[in-house]
Design an enzyme around this catalytic site. Structure first.
Site, short mmCIF file in Angstrom:
data_model
loop_
_atom_site.label_atom_id
_atom_site.label_comp_id
_atom_site.label_asym_id
_atom_site.label_seq_id
_atom_site.Cartn_x
_atom_site.Cartn_y
_atom_site.Cartn_z
CG HIS A 207 -2.88 -0.29 -3.30
ND1 HIS A 207 -3.11 1.05 -3.08
CD2 HIS A 207 -3.05 -0.90 -2.09
CE1 HIS A 207 -3.38 1.24 -1.80
NE2 HIS A 207 -3.36 0.07 -1.19
CB SER B 272 -0.93 0.04 1.19
OG SER B 272 -0.47 -0.74 2.24
CG ASN C 70 -2.96 4.43 0.88
OD1 ASN C 70 -4.14 4.63 1.12
ND2 ASN C 70 -2.41 3.23 0.89
CD GLU D 176 -3.86 3.84 -5.72
OE1 GLU D 176 -3.85 5.08 -5.76
OE2 GLU D 176 -3.29 3.18 -4.81
P1 NAD Z 1 -2.03 -9.38 7.35
O1 NAD Z 1 -1.11 -9.23 8.46
O2 NAD Z 1 -3.47 -9.51 7.61
O3 NAD Z 1 -1.61 -10.65 6.41
C1 NAD Z 1 -0.30 -10.89 5.99
C2 NAD Z 1 -0.16 -12.41 5.81
O4 NAD Z 1 1.06 -12.67 5.16
C3 NAD Z 1 -0.14 -13.17 7.15
O5 NAD Z 1 -1.14 -14.14 7.13
C4 NAD Z 1 1.23 -13.81 7.16
O6 NAD Z 1 1.24 -15.09 7.74
C5 NAD Z 1 1.57 -13.90 5.67
N1 NAD Z 1 2.99 -13.97 5.41
C6 NAD Z 1 3.97 -13.27 5.99
N2 NAD Z 1 5.17 -13.65 5.50
C7 NAD Z 1 4.92 -14.60 4.57
C8 NAD Z 1 5.73 -15.40 3.70
N3 NAD Z 1 7.04 -15.26 3.69
N4 NAD Z 1 5.12 -16.29 2.88
C9 NAD Z 1 3.76 -16.42 2.88
N5 NAD Z 1 2.94 -15.70 3.69
C10 NAD Z 1 3.52 -14.82 4.51
O7 NAD Z 1 -1.76 -8.12 6.41
P2 NAD Z 1 -2.72 -7.44 5.34
O8 NAD Z 1 -3.49 -6.39 6.00
O9 NAD Z 1 -3.42 -8.49 4.57
O10 NAD Z 1 -1.64 -6.70 4.42
C11 NAD Z 1 -0.92 -7.40 3.43
C12 NAD Z 1 -0.33 -6.42 2.44
O11 NAD Z 1 -1.43 -5.71 1.83
C13 NAD Z 1 0.56 -5.34 3.03
O12 NAD Z 1 1.54 -5.02 2.10
C14 NAD Z 1 -0.39 -4.15 3.24
O13 NAD Z 1 0.26 -2.92 3.25
C15 NAD Z 1 -1.24 -4.29 2.02
N6 NAD Z 1 -2.57 -3.67 2.12
C16 NAD Z 1 -3.29 -3.74 3.25
C17 NAD Z 1 -4.55 -3.16 3.31
C18 NAD Z 1 -5.40 -3.24 4.55
O14 NAD Z 1 -6.37 -2.45 4.66
N7 NAD Z 1 -5.13 -4.14 5.43
C19 NAD Z 1 -5.07 -2.51 2.18
C20 NAD Z 1 -4.29 -2.49 1.01
C21 NAD Z 1 -3.04 -3.08 0.99
#
Ligand code: NAD
Ligand code: T1G
Length: 702
Positions: free
Chosen positions: A435, A414, A485, A447
């Site tokens: 994104h 993000s 963002n 995005e």
């Molecule tokens: P989250 O913490 O809910 O999930 C991340 C997952 O990745 C976890 O389940 C973890 O076990 C897994 N993981 C970590 N290392 C790993 C690996 N080496 N191999 C496989 N799996 C692995 O996080 P999220 O909120 O889903 O965010 C994930 C990404 O999406 C981030 O980059 C975040 O910035 C982006 N994002 C988040 C949002 C939001 O609102 N949460 C919105 C847009 C983008």
């Protein structure tokens, strides 16, 4: 066959006249179509060899509505009401042959015919409200006469089309046919043979009489339909006009509908919604994409990380019928991620928004694994692991070794640098940012972040993948926070300042809600989790005194029951918390900030103008190539109300001069040079220019 004009042809066979329109791409009822239709129906009515008339279209759909590009321009006669009156007045039976999407004026002209048949996969409705309008060619008067005012008002205010099966059950159509034209001709011949009386929809009173005698049911349906639409003009006008269908004689109802339409079509809300309609279609077009670049096919997908976003993204693929595997680190995390997906589908089934068999089919398309070899033959990989650059580079390094050539490698980051992620592979041209927005299976915006290395094939494949997943793709450049963002960060900075200077979260949220957002910034922060922003700030070494203190106290928002608000007993209703005020007062004292009463107007200006200013910078840098792309990002990713058109459209309504003056004031007040108007905004203020006139700024900056 007679070619009446460039888009209408008339042929007669075996006593049935066939009037066919051909106006690609969607047979919009533009002036030439209307003119041709009137000439054709008059000719058919006058032709003694004709006993019945079929109205149909060539191409991919029956008329998909009036030509939206004609709105706001002087109306060229005949208008659509006049065209429909000609068909309705025909002494010979007229049968509409519906397929594809009969929308707006398209359904209205069909309602002007004596009978309607449709192919089973046809959809029909009156979505004008989504353009800030109401049906303006008799839809609010004729549809209630077929389905009753209660059902009509619900359908028209929602603006969602119905399937042919539902339309048949509701009496909108008379028959479902295998082939529209042949089916309509056969139906017309049966009408002749069985001497079925010709009843115009306008003369059907049975469904509106009871509403006239007892309007309570209608008023209840209208109230339910208008829920959460306070301040939006078109839905209220739709209700008023449908009410007229049983309160006024037909012609008077029709005239009143026309007046309401003419008022809305020149209004800012409808102009805003039409702007968004065309902007979302424009956003997927990459100006410097050479002709002939073909997107790669997406037949199989992999998502790395099955957390909040990974799970939602996997559901998007399954919803689109694409088999997808989720790769996680442990069986425990995998099970958690798959359970969350199952639970989300189960809630949709419970709500009746999804059938059980559809849920089962989608779950069958989603697999979970710890085995990275699943990546070897996939067409696309979307990485959604923790927001840490080191981890993302490590992941892309591994993907580089396993994925086959030409696999699209995308990161759901993000905020992080997509160039750096791409450079951790030997094939940076195959890397883009994709994104998604939370919840990823719901939010429409995508995005697509183009890095300095992204190839045109990779970008074209990402855009096509976005459309396949039912998203609205917007191609943006690579910078901190991309478009959405990055602008949001400006608002968050002001949110923090306003708390220190004396504003309450509920006061600020109220201003943003009043503008039409579904949620204010503090309530949104509590929903997303304050710890997400906290981790990002710590990673950058920046502080937000009040928000940091809340997080240090474990107040992460809804997930901990406390954030900027209190959430009692797991409820989702934000309750003001005097502790937050006390904390903000203490922090202000520590920082020597004098607290004061802050007006609604000031709150409004500081919530919106810094973001608009940042949008101007984003355009200056070519991170977005069109101001309208910024509007699409905010309308579909951040809840900017579509009837307010988006940050740039709205800025043009307010005027760059007004915005610059306010920004100069707040820059002086806060000492924040970042609030000083950007060069582009200053220029618009000095020249009286508009974001809407800027056009394509340049190719997306890499
Ligand atoms: P989250 O913490 O809910 O999930 C991340 C997952 O990745 C976890 O389940 C973890 O076990 C897994 N993981 C970590 N290392 C790993 C690996 N080496 N191999 C496989 N799996 C692995 O996080 P999220 O909120 O889903 O965010 C994930 C990404 O999406 C981030 O980059 C975040 O910035 C982006 N994002 C988040 C949002 C939001 O609102 N949460 C919105 C847009 C983008
Ligand atoms: N007028 C003009 N252009 C239109 C159009 C319309 N009604 N509908 C689509 N287009 C263009 C669109 O901009 C795009 O152009 C191309 O056609 C393909 O569209 C009096 C007042 C029909 C379901 O609201 O919902 O009738 O980008 O990419 O995904 O009461 O288009 O290629 O240059 O969207 O297959 C009511 C609007 C009008 C329907 C097809 N009708 N259209 O979706 O293709 S108001 C609508 C749609 C009215 C009367 C009132 C969808 C679609 P370009 P697309 P698609």
């Amino acid at each position: 066959m007679v070619q009446i004009n460039g888009c209408i042809e008339l042929s007669v066979a075996d006593g049935v006249a066939l009037i066919l329109a051909d106006n690609p791409p969607v047979n919009a009822l533009g002036h030439a179509v209307r003119e041709g239709l009137v000439a054709a129906v008059r000719q058919a009515v006058a032709d003694p060899a004709v006993q019945a008339i079929v109205l149909g279209c060539k191409g991919r759909t029956f008329f998909a509505g009036a030509d939206i590009t004609e709105f706001g321009k002087p109306l060229k006669q005949p208008g659509l009401q006049e065209v429909i009156a000609e068909f309705e007045a025909s002494p010979k039976p007229v049968v509409a042959a519906i397929f594809g999407t009969a929308l707006g004026g398209g359904l209205e002209i069909a309602l002007g015919c004596h009978f309607r048949v449709a192919r089973a996969d046809a959809r029909m409705g009156l979505p004008e409200v989504k353009l800030g309008l109401l049906p303006g060619a008799g839809g609010t008067q004729r549809l209630p006469r077929l389905v009753g005012p209660q059902k009509a008002v619900a359908m028209i205010v929602a603006g969602v089309p119905v399937a042919a099966k539902v339309a048949l059950a509701d009496g909108i159509i008379d028959e479902i046919v295998a082939e529209p034209i042949a089916g309509a001709v056969a139906f017309a011949k049966r009408v002749l043979v069985e001497a079925v009386p010709l009843v115009k929809v306008r003369d059907r009173e049975e469904k509106i009489v009871s509403a006239r005698d007892n309007p309570a049911e209608f008023e209840a349906a209208a109230k339910a339909a208008l829920k959460k639409l306070a301040g939006v003009e078109a839905p209220a006008a739709c209700v008023e006009s449908v009410r007229n269908s049983f309160m006024l004689p037909f012609e008077a109802g029709l005239a009143a509908e026309r007046d309401l339409f003419m008022k809305l079509v020149v209004g800012d809300q409808s102009r805003a919604q039409r702007h968004i309609f065309f902007s979302e279609r424009e956003a997927a077009k990459v100006p410097d994409m050479p002709a002939g670049v073909k997107p790669a096919a997406i037949k199989k997908a992999v998502v790395i990380g099955g957390g909040t976003m990974g799970g939602g993204i996997a559901m998007c693929f399954a919803n689109a019928g694409v088999p997808v595997s989720i790769v996680e680190t442990t069986e425990e995390f995998l099970a958690k991620g798959l359970a969350r997906i199952k639970q989300t589908y189960a809630v949709s089934v419970e709500r009746g928004a999804l059938k059980q068999e559809a849920m089962d089919k989608r779950l069958d398309l989603i697999a979970g694994t710890l085995d990275w070899n699943v990546i070897a033959d996939t067409d696309i990989v979307i990485e959604a692991v923790f927001e840490e650059i080191g981890l993302k580079k490590e992941i892309f390094g591994k993907l580089d070794k396993i994925a086959k050539p030409g696999t699209l490698l995308a990161s759901n980051t993000s905020t992080l640098d997509v160039d750096a992620i791409a450079e951790s592979t030997s094939r940076p041209g195959d890397v883009v940012g994709m994104h998604f927005f939370s919840p990823a299976n719901v939010m429409k915006l995508l995005e697509i972040v183009r890095s300095a290395h992204s190839s045109m094939e990779a970008i074209a494949t990402a855009v096509a993948a976005g459309k396949l997943l039912g998203k609205i793709p917007v191609v943006v450049g690579n910078c901190d926070g991309f478009v959405g963002n990055r602008m949001l960060a400006r608002r968050s900075t002001e949110c923090e300042r306003l708390l220190l200077e004396g504003a309450k979260p509920e006061d600020v949220d109220a201003v943003v809600l009043k503008f039409g957002f579904p949620m204010g910034p503090y309530a949104m922060g509590d929903l997303a989790g304050l710890d997400v922003g906290w981790r990002i700030r710590k990673g950058r070494g920046v502080t937000a005194p009040v928000s940091d203190a809340l997080c240090e106290a474990g107040r992460f928002g809804q997930k901990t029951g406390k954030g900027y608000y209190i959430y009692e007993n797991g409820a989702r209703v934000p309750m003001p918390d005097p502790e937050v005020l006390a904390l903000a007062t203490q922090k202000a004292e520590e920082l020597g900030i004098k607290r004061r009463n802050i007006s609604e107007q000031e709150i409004f200006e500081r919530m919106f103008y810094p973001m608009i200013n940042e949008a101007a910078r984003i355009l200056e840098e070519g991170i977005a190539v069109r101001a309208s792309d910024v509007d699409v990002v905010w309308a579909y990713g951040y809840g900017w109300p579509v009837w307010q058109g988006g940050p740039c459209f709205y800025a043009d309504l307010v005027g760059a001069k007004v915005i610059c003056a306010a920004l100069d004031h707040y820059a002086a007040l806060t000492g924040d040079a970042g609030l000083q108007p950007s060069a582009l905004l200053r220029n618009l203020a000095e020249t009286g220019g508009k974001f809407g006139d800027i056009g394509v700024v340049a190719k997306v900056a890499a």
